[in-house]
Every structure is written in C-alpha cells, then in structure tokens.
Design an enzyme around this catalytic site. Sequence first.
Site, short mmCIF file in Angstrom:
data_model
loop_
_atom_site.label_atom_id
_atom_site.label_comp_id
_atom_site.label_asym_id
_atom_site.label_seq_id
_atom_site.Cartn_x
_atom_site.Cartn_y
_atom_site.Cartn_z
N GLY B 74 0.85 -1.30 -0.12
CA GLY B 74 0.04 -0.36 0.07
C GLY B 74 0.56 1.31 0.54
O GLY B 74 0.28 2.36 -0.39
N SER B 75 1.45 1.05 0.61
CA SER B 75 2.90 2.23 1.08
C SER B 75 3.66 2.58 -0.44
O SER B 75 3.23 4.32 -0.38
CB SER B 75 4.07 1.93 1.70
OG SER B 75 3.05 2.24 3.20
N GLN B 184 -7.88 -0.02 4.27
CA GLN B 184 -8.48 -0.08 5.22
C GLN B 184 -10.24 -0.45 4.76
O GLN B 184 -10.70 -0.67 5.11
CB GLN B 184 -8.70 0.49 6.65
CG GLN B 184 -7.03 0.80 7.02
CD GLN B 184 -6.81 -0.44 7.65
OE1 GLN B 184 -7.53 -1.02 8.40
NE2 GLN B 184 -5.25 -0.53 7.66
N GLY B 205 -3.23 -6.28 0.23
CA GLY B 205 -3.11 -7.64 0.62
C GLY B 205 -2.96 -7.69 2.06
O GLY B 205 -4.10 -8.53 1.95
N THR B 242 10.02 -8.35 -12.61
CA THR B 242 9.41 -9.23 -12.96
C THR B 242 8.29 -10.12 -12.28
O THR B 242 8.61 -9.69 -11.42
CB THR B 242 10.17 -10.44 -12.92
OG1 THR B 242 11.50 -10.11 -14.02
CG2 THR B 242 9.51 -11.75 -12.83
N CYS B 329 4.60 6.38 23.10
CA CYS B 329 5.83 5.40 23.97
C CYS B 329 5.38 4.00 23.31
O CYS B 329 6.35 3.44 22.77
CB CYS B 329 5.21 5.05 25.30
SG CYS B 329 5.39 5.90 26.15
#
Lengths: 143, 402
Positions: B74-75, B184, B205, B242, B329
């Site tokens: 996705g990125s 999402q 995916g 490929t 955190c």
Amino acid sequence: MAYSEKVMDHFANPRNVGEMKDFSGVGEVGNPKCGDIMRMYIKVEGDTITDVSFMTFGCGAAIATSSMATELIKGKPISEALKLTNKAVMEALDGLPAVKVHCSVLAEQAIKAAVSDYYRRQGIDPAPIVGEIPECEECGCSV
Amino acid sequence: MDQKRKVYADNAATTAVSEEVLEAMLPFYREAYGNPSSLYELGQEAKAPLERARADTAACLGAKPNEIYFTSCGSESDNWAIKGAARAQRRKHGKTHIITSAFEHHAVLHTCGALEKEGFTVTYLPVHEDGLVRPEELSQAITDNTALVTIMYANNEIGTIQPVEELGRICRERGVLFHTDAVQAVGNVHIDVKAQNIDMLSLSGHKIHAPKGVGALYIRAGVPIENFMDGGAQERGRRAGTENVAQIVGLATAIKRATETIDERVARLTPMRDKLIEGLSKIERSRLNGSREHRLPGNVSFCFQGVEGESLLLLLDMHGISASSGSACTSGSLDPSHVLLSIGLPHEVAHGSLRLSFGDYNTMEDIDYILEVLPGIIERLRNMSPLWDAIRQGKVNYDEYM
C-alpha cells in the site's frame, strides 16, 4: 522494542506500589503531556528511608523503573539514595531500549524530589544537599 | 498469568493469510514458476493467471483490467500515485499544489512532505472531532494551481469512513485529480471507482488475508503519471520488474473473497463492534474516537483517562489479547498519534488510546473476553496512576474531550 525479563517482571508485579498515607516526603516528576508522571513517597526514620512507595502514570518502562528504584533505596540511608543514578536503575533492570532511557531518568529525579520534599518539611533547604534536580535530557518535549 | 485464550484484535495492522489464498498461491511457487514475460508454455502458464488476477481485482473496484497496476504494498501505491501524478501535473500544467488531510497514513503524509521539499505546497485539511473531513472545506481549498487531492477512504486508527463519493465529485467538477488510500476500506465498504469519481486508489493485500508484500494501484485510464520503476515492459511499462505472480494471484483471490462478502462481513462485525463500544463506554471517563455512524465495521478506538496506552497493551498481551495504541510510547516518538491529535484530543488524553480491530476470524466470544478482561486492567493501571488521582480529585479535568 523488547523489554528484558526483569523489566517485564517489575511491570507485571510492581514492588512498593500505591499511595502512602504517613509519608515523610513526597515528590512528583514528569508531566501528563509527555505521557509519564512518577510520584515517589518516602518514610524516613533517623537518616534511613525505612519505607518507600510509588504511583506512576506511564509506559511499561516507566512503571518498571519506578518499581526498581523503590527496591534500590528501601532501607538505605538518604545519602545513598541520593547517589542512585538512572544508569544504576537501568543496569538493575538488565537494560532498557534506547527510547526508554528517559524513564530511568524520571525515576532518579523522583527520588530526589521526594528527598527534597522531606528536607523542606524538616525546615531544611534541600538545595545544598540534593542539588539541582537535572532536567530530563532525553525528553525534548516543549512543555 | 492466567491465560485463558488468544484474541487477535489487530486486524487493521495485518491479517493471517487464509487457506484459500495460500492454496491459490502454491502452484506458482511449485509448478508454474515461469516468468510471465517468457513466450514458452511455462511462461504463459504464469501469464494467464496474472491477467486473470488483474481482471478480478479490477472487477472488485468497478475498474477496467488495464487500470490495475500491481505493486509491492500500500505504501508503494501511495508513493507512486502521489509523486507520479503530482510531478506529471507540474510538468504538463505547471500545477504545484496538493491537498490532503491531517490524519492520513504516513505513507501519504511523508510523501507529501517529500514533495514539499521539491517545491510543491501542501494544504492539510482539518479533520473534525467526528474524524471526518468536510467536503465544503475541500472545495474552498482547491485553487487553479491544485494538482492533486489525496484523502484516505477509511482511517486506519479510528476507522472513520470519509464521504469519498462527494470528495471525488468536487475534484471532478474542478478538474483536479483525486487519489484515495483505500487500504483499510477494501472488503468493508462497496467501492466503485467510476461511480465514486476516484482517479487513483491504493490497496494492500495483507489487510485482507493475502500475504505481506503485495498491493495494487488503480490508475484511471488517461491520468498522466510518471513511471514508478524504469526497466522492462511489465505493468504497461510503468512499473518494471518481474511480476510477483504468486502473491498477485493471492491478492486477487483475497480481494475477490473480501468484496463478495462485504455485506456478510458488515452484518457479522457490526454487532460485535457495537457490543464492545457499549461495554467500554461504561468505563468511567472513556471515549470512543471518531464517528460511530461513519465507521468501519471492525474498528473500535477508545481513550481512557488516566492510563497510558503502552502499559495497557502490555497487560492485554499478558492476557492473550493483541491490540494497538496511538500512544507515543509505542511509536518511539514523544508525541502521541497524529490521528488522535488531528481530531482535537490533547496529548494527555491521546496517550491513553487503544485500538481494537476485528476481522473474519474473530467471534463474539472474543468481544466477551475483552469485556471481561479490559475493565480490570484499566482499574489496575488507574489505581497506580497519579494522573488518575489528580483527575479524581478534580485537580485536572479532561471531561470536555469525553
């Protein structure tokens, strides 16, 4: 980020946790904006810290370092408690992830803040004894 | 610690590969290992399924097969769509303005940040308390210089579903390209790129039971875009390399299943989600983040005053529950999640966030178990929290955010 077994033990089973009613001194460091606050209570008899407890709002490392710090100063003379460094707390916990070093600094500061409060209640200026409570170098927050 | 069961409640982070997807992929690792670009039979044995996967993926989105480009994640799809289209707009039309929203995924925000360094200007639309952008604010932000609008379909953290069709219509009317990160949303909402005026759409995916390492980008035919990777003629010459045939087949199998079963999924997950929301709302000084109505069926995002998210996650993990938090955190940064800050929460409240996200393998028993365990964990942390102590004594008050 993975915590050592000792950190997880002190997080899951924190020692000396909870409010103390008949304390001799209490100190609070950190702030909610940064996501951690530590409050340390000490009971002093003579020159000895006979009892200690903490309350912490924060991450796993913040809770574990608070817990370990209380163990390391309980029953010790004040002079010795003041020598406790954040590094010693980290070593006792078998290390902390780099981003969590700041939590151990808070633990060191919390002890100093509690001792300072004790001296003030005794009418003694804490500054010459406790010294400046160092700013947390790890925390770059703008609060 | 007494560990009764395991509950995976982090499906927005990733999902398990399904048996169906695994079975569909295996032949391409064993017998049909040919290169789809090869002319001999072994190559063509891979080529036909690759093109079938493209057609299947296109059908799930209301697109044409030649508008689907397979990517690695996705990125990558976000990077390609935004950088590729923005640069093409600058070259062809001299346009250098991009509009996005304040609570996008970092794959979008950091890509926009990179374009700012190239001289683009970026408008970050505000996200309101309900976790939604306002179409009229998009309309006001568009100028003659606007090259591209990129606004996510559904938010990964708080699960809010944007009015995509309307945002797309505004862009279409103003002659501006519209990209949406739908990572999402796939499998949870009905997507039709034509009806919803979407020019480019990113998907991944591993959020829908395909493996990690495969994604896709829909690019409407005719949208000018730079190549993502130069080299061979794969993906219409726009993304060389490929093809990852097995995973592409896995992705297509997964998206087909996910899309065919949207209505069942929504019908099954919504009561689970709502039961959890009802139950967690009973915890004193807690809040649901984002609109309850315009919300993914499997997303529950809460903030609990006086506790910190990481310690909450660690205790949940000790009880066998995998979840996620927007607390600082967990990210290693000092600031809590930009998503929670974007909807107006102060740091003090955002630190106490928890995201539970559900999917096809979760059951109502999972919800019951979480409701059995979580209130006690909150209480335990609050009992040792000086912040909770201060809240209870009225020394500080965050109730306006509840």
